[in-house]
Write a protein that holds these residues in place. Structure first.
Motif, PDB file in Angstrom:
ATOM      1  N   ILE A 210     -10.370  -1.214  -5.934  1.00  0.00           N
ATOM      2  CA  ILE A 210     -10.543  -0.734  -4.570  1.00  0.00           C
ATOM      3  C   ILE A 210      -9.306  -1.150  -3.777  1.00  0.00           C
ATOM      4  O   ILE A 210      -8.869  -2.309  -3.861  1.00  0.00           O
ATOM      5  CB  ILE A 210     -11.807  -1.345  -3.919  1.00  0.00           C
ATOM      6  CG1 ILE A 210     -13.048  -1.044  -4.768  1.00  0.00           C
ATOM      7  CG2 ILE A 210     -11.992  -0.815  -2.502  1.00  0.00           C
ATOM      8  CD1 ILE A 210     -14.293  -1.780  -4.297  1.00  0.00           C
ATOM      9  N   PRO A 211      -8.701  -0.261  -3.001  1.00  0.00           N
ATOM     10  CA  PRO A 211      -7.535  -0.650  -2.201  1.00  0.00           C
ATOM     11  C   PRO A 211      -7.880  -1.844  -1.300  1.00  0.00           C
ATOM     12  O   PRO A 211      -8.883  -1.818  -0.584  1.00  0.00           O
ATOM     13  CB  PRO A 211      -7.230   0.601  -1.367  1.00  0.00           C
ATOM     14  CG  PRO A 211      -7.823   1.725  -2.141  1.00  0.00           C
ATOM     15  CD  PRO A 211      -9.044   1.159  -2.818  1.00  0.00           C
TER      16      PRO A 211
ATOM     17  N   HIS B  84      -6.947  -2.874   1.510  1.00  0.00           N
ATOM     18  CA  HIS B  84      -7.077  -2.647   2.952  1.00  0.00           C
ATOM     19  C   HIS B  84      -8.295  -1.800   3.304  1.00  0.00           C
ATOM     20  O   HIS B  84      -8.553  -1.565   4.494  1.00  0.00           O
ATOM     21  CB  HIS B  84      -5.817  -1.967   3.503  1.00  0.00           C
ATOM     22  CG  HIS B  84      -5.627  -0.562   3.027  1.00  0.00           C
ATOM     23  ND1 HIS B  84      -5.104  -0.265   1.786  1.00  0.00           N
ATOM     24  CD2 HIS B  84      -5.890   0.639   3.622  1.00  0.00           C
ATOM     25  CE1 HIS B  84      -5.040   1.045   1.637  1.00  0.00           C
ATOM     26  NE2 HIS B  84      -5.511   1.618   2.742  1.00  0.00           N
ATOM     27  N   ALA B  85      -9.080  -1.368   2.295  1.00  0.00           N
ATOM     28  CA  ALA B  85     -10.184  -0.447   2.555  1.00  0.00           C
ATOM     29  C   ALA B  85     -11.309  -1.096   3.345  1.00  0.00           C
ATOM     30  O   ALA B  85     -11.856  -0.499   4.273  1.00  0.00           O
ATOM     31  CB  ALA B  85     -10.719   0.116   1.236  1.00  0.00           C
ATOM     32  N   THR B  86     -11.671  -2.337   2.987  1.00  0.00           N
ATOM     33  CA  THR B  86     -12.766  -3.053   3.642  1.00  0.00           C
ATOM     34  C   THR B  86     -12.463  -4.537   3.636  1.00  0.00           C
ATOM     35  O   THR B  86     -11.659  -5.019   2.830  1.00  0.00           O
ATOM     36  CB  THR B  86     -14.108  -2.827   2.906  1.00  0.00           C
ATOM     37  OG1 THR B  86     -14.020  -3.429   1.601  1.00  0.00           O
ATOM     38  CG2 THR B  86     -14.440  -1.344   2.776  1.00  0.00           C
TER      39      THR B  86
ATOM     40  N   ARG C 156       0.817  -1.228   0.000  1.00  0.00           N
ATOM     41  CA  ARG C 156       0.000   0.000   0.000  1.00  0.00           C
ATOM     42  C   ARG C 156       0.847   1.273   0.000  1.00  0.00           C
ATOM     43  O   ARG C 156       0.351   2.349  -0.325  1.00  0.00           O
ATOM     44  CB  ARG C 156      -0.942  -0.006   1.199  1.00  0.00           C
ATOM     45  CG  ARG C 156      -0.271   0.251   2.521  1.00  0.00           C
ATOM     46  CD  ARG C 156      -1.269   0.452   3.663  1.00  0.00           C
ATOM     47  NE  ARG C 156      -1.821  -0.802   4.118  1.00  0.00           N
ATOM     48  CZ  ARG C 156      -2.561  -0.925   5.229  1.00  0.00           C
ATOM     49  NH1 ARG C 156      -2.855   0.158   5.930  1.00  0.00           N
ATOM     50  NH2 ARG C 156      -3.013  -2.086   5.616  1.00  0.00           N
TER      51      ARG C 156
ATOM     52  N   PRO D 227      -9.357  -0.101   8.182  1.00  0.00           N
ATOM     53  CA  PRO D 227      -8.564   0.602   7.159  1.00  0.00           C
ATOM     54  C   PRO D 227      -7.313   1.259   7.704  1.00  0.00           C
ATOM     55  O   PRO D 227      -6.316   1.384   6.989  1.00  0.00           O
ATOM     56  CB  PRO D 227      -9.554   1.646   6.622  1.00  0.00           C
ATOM     57  CG  PRO D 227     -10.900   1.109   6.927  1.00  0.00           C
ATOM     58  CD  PRO D 227     -10.761   0.352   8.213  1.00  0.00           C
TER      59      PRO D 227
END
Length: 743
Positions: free
Chosen positions: A155-156, A158-160, A84, A388
């Motif tokens: 979508i990253p 680690h976002a959800t 990330r 997150p």
């Protein structure tokens, strides 16, 4: 009769050119790496009689020509796996070798390299370690693959929890895709160009280790690819000594972890025609241990693997050069030292014994209960904390455990939900088999051998709803299911078939967890914690997170009580629950045993003889053998293996034994093995020898020997010489022994 090398029961991998000091005399060798020296390395190993395979990395390697654009004029650094923070995830530190996103163009590049190996004449190719790190998924190439696969913007991860799960699922798919295309193309090429059936294997860590170390790989998905012929189970000290928590104590439990790792790998090929080799490594990638440490952990992994008799093929060592030519810290801290002579002899004895493990008679000590603990590939998909803002736990590969414990997330690495379900049973001597849930829909009757299953959806998820139907039917037909879980896992809320509100939509209503759906199939909707009847079977629900069971003795006891109570409800007084503090199995004349620490007692285990200790460089004969807690044994039952009266036969040797000929005056044989190693062999010998000598080339010298009158066996000690071959001659008086087979 000498074993035919084409059976490929034992092999090793080596990147260095042939050298007599690590000519292990196995059946096959995997020449490692594709470079300008590869054809010559292949030729030399073939000259020495080996079946030659090739192994190369499929996720990392010396790919700078591809990365720099020298292959197709397009730079490919955007295909390096990145975290990330935009940092490349590297294999090692120097030179810069990134792990790769397996794109279509990368697959073409690997195919062109593999074609060179096919042209060089190898019979099989091993594509090692298709690995995508959990903390990866941020490179431009991966973002493009996300858009193509999910038809939505990236979508990253680690976002959800949903983003992490979907990212990991995509990672597994990408390596499945590249392996399918690559292997199919190269098989077609070899058949058309050379009329040769080329075989492909995937050396891979276990599902348990990849999940624990936070790596995503195709794992069981590869059994659906017809172009894949099997696996190597890359299990060794480095994976199995990863600490875990049992009854509140975090420590290394190498034997127990290895037992579970080999168990789940056996499941990848159970009931199929695919080949599985179990790997052992007398060293490991961490070079900071002593020889004594390496040895005790190596023996634990060997015994753990032998307790799974469904596999009888072995990679006896990766990198023998680093074993027999390397140096490691001495016990007194005074520097580094080469391998001790007796350990080198023991290693070779074990390696050659492994070639004899395809035994028809398998005898466990008792018809013990075998408990299946379910796990699935999806366990790899939810190995990031769902907050997150949680710090990136980083990359753990076993080479720097102290450094990771200081900077990483030790609790995440513990993988306690899995070990909380397995170690409480394993530590009481209950044979535990991690079962691959994904196989339930692949193979009818996959669960049939089991009466008791343990399940939790708190650390993995059922990918398809028909898995639930099969589990429910298994229970109704008379199985005992122990379900452990409190529905607290954040990953229950991902977009999935049970979650209609978030896009699953399969049933038109939302289940809070896949457990709710399973219980509805069992007629237990709304059931409370405890034991319930379901058809002819029973369900025992422990309404708590499985990681909690690892935190105390009370937690471990609670799981043990649930399993025992479910069995008694199902089977009554015939319940086969038998706690013990050891595992013991006989494979033909071989006795495999391990005495457990942290178990029901700290007593020793005594095994009746006469037996030969195959972990002893002197191959000692014992009238009885005593094993203390934390120790393992590989023994040869002298009476079970005894040949016809008067016959000479090999019990064990640190050499490949060929051309054994017996006459009325004695016997002789050829022993092959590494140069500069003290070799030993113990054979059945019907009378005391009068003389023993061995010849290396034209020079004959007396050999050391000890005859054991009680067991009618002889220990011979000799060397292989620089030519890796010695001829041993044992003479006795012609009147002192009956002819072979005489009454």
């Amino acid at each position: 009769m000498p074993r035919d090398r084409r059976e490929e029961r034992t092999g090793f991998q080596e990147a260095a050119p042939y050298h007599p000091d690590y000519d292990l005399q196995t059946d096959f060798v995997m020449v490692y790496g594709i470079d300008e020296t590869m054809p010559e390395r292949i030729r030399k190993w073939k000259e020495k009689g080996y079946v030659v395979h090739l192994m190369t990395g499929v996720a990392w390697g010396q790919y700078n020509s591809y990365l720099d654009g020298e292959i197709d004029g397009v730079p490919h650094w955007d295909e390096a796996q990145k975290d990330r923070h935009g940092e490349m995830i590297l294999h090692g530190k120097k030179p810069v070798i990134p792990y790769m996103v397996p794109t279509i163009s990368f697959g073409r590049f690997i195919a062109d390299r593999i074609r060179i190996a096919v042209d060089a004449g190898v019979e099989a190719i091993h594509l090692e370690e298709p690995e995508f790190w959990v903390n990866g998924g941020y490179s431009e190439a991966f973002r493009r693959e996300w858009q193509l696969y999910y038809k939505e913007p990236w979508i990253p991860p680690h976002a959800t929890p949903d983003a992490q799960y979907r990212a990991s699922k995509l990672k597994a798919y990408l390596y499945t895709r590249v392996l399918d295309r690559l292997c199919a193309e190269m098989k077609d090429y070899a058949l058309k160009r050379y009329d040769r059936i080329l075989r492909f294997y995937v050396p891979t860590h276990s599902l348990i280790n990849y999940t624990q170390w936070r790596i995503v790989s195709p794992q069981s998905a590869l059994v659906e690819l017809p172009s894949i012929d099997g696996y190597i189970a890359q299990i060794w000290t480095g994976t199995s000594r990863t600490p875990n928590v049992y009854e509140g104590l975090r420590k290394e439990r190498t034997f127990e972890t290895a037992y579970l790792e080999y168990g789940v790998m056996q499941e990848l090929v159970r009931g199929t025609d695919r080949r599985m080799w179990f790997l052992h490594d007398p060293i490991e990638d961490n070079p900071n241990h002593t020889w004594a440490d390496y040895k005790q952990n190596y023996l634990k992994t060997v015994v753990a693997s032998l307790l799974h008799p469904g596999v009888s093929h072995y990679e006896v060592s990766p990198w023998p050069r680093r074993i027999f030519k390397g140096t490691y810290p001495s016990e007194n801290g005074s520097g580094k030292e080469s391998i001790p002579s007796d350990y080198a002899t023991t290693l070779l004895q074990v390696m050659h014994t492994l070639g004899n493990m395809d035994q028809k008679v398998i005898e466990p000590e008792e018809d013990a209960l075998q408990v299946g603990v379910l796990i699935a590939d999806s366990a790899m998909f939810q190995r990031m904390k769902p907050e997150p803002d949680a710090p990136d736990a980083g990359k753990y590969d076993g080479t720097d455990p102290e450094g990771f414990q200081e900077a990483g997330d030790t609790e995440l690495l513990d993988f306690s939900p899995f070990y909380g379900l397995t170690l409480p049973l394993l530590k009481h001597g209950i044979p535990v088999r991690p079962l691959q849930l994904d196989n339930v829909r692949r193979y009818p009757g996959y669960l049939a051998p089991y009466r008791v299953l343990v399940l939790s959806y708190e650390f993995f998820k059922p990918e398809y709803p028909d898995l639930q139907n099969a589990l429910a039917q298994w229970v109704r037909d008379g199985g005992a299911l122990i379900y452990v879980g409190d529905d607290s896992d954040p990953y229950h809320g991902i977009r999935a078939w049970w979650n209609a509100e978030l896009g699953g939509g399969a049933f038109g209503s939302k289940y809070n967890s896949p457990r709710e759906h399973l219980f509805e199939q069992l007629g237990l909707k709304g059931a409370a914690e405890g034991i319930h009847q379901a058809g002819k079977g029973v369900v025992y629900w422990l309404d708590q997170h499985p990681a909690d069971l690892s935190l105390s003795k009370e937690g471990a006891d609670r799981l043990r009580h649930a399993v025992q109570a479910a069995m008694e409800a199902l089977l009554g007084t015939e319940s086969p629950w038998h706690s013990k503090h050891y595992f013991k199995l006989q494979r033909g004349p071989y006795i495999i045993a391990s005495v457990l620490e942290e178990s029901i007692t700290d007593k020793d285990l005594t095994i009746s003889g006469p037996v030969v200790d195959l972990f002893d460089s002197k191959l000692s004969v014992h009238d009885q053998f005593t094993l203390s807690p934390g120790k393992q044994a590989l023994l040869y039952d002298v009476e079970a293996g005894r040949p016809s009266e008067g016959q000479v036969s090999v019990i064990a040797a640190s050499s490949r034994i060929e051309e054994l000929h017996q006459s009325d005056t004695g016997f002789r044989f050829t022993a092959k093995g590494p140069a500069n190693i003290q070799a030993s062999a113990r054979l059945y010998c019907p009378t005391e020898p009068a003389s023993v000598q061995y010849a290396i080339g034209n020079q004959a010298v007396p050999a050391d020997w000890v005859w054991n009158r009680e067991s009618l066996t002889v220990l011979l000690q000799y060397e292989h010489g620089a030519a890796n071959q010695a001829v041993i001659q044992v003479d006795w008086s012609p009147q002192s022994v009956p002819e072979p087979g005489a009454d």
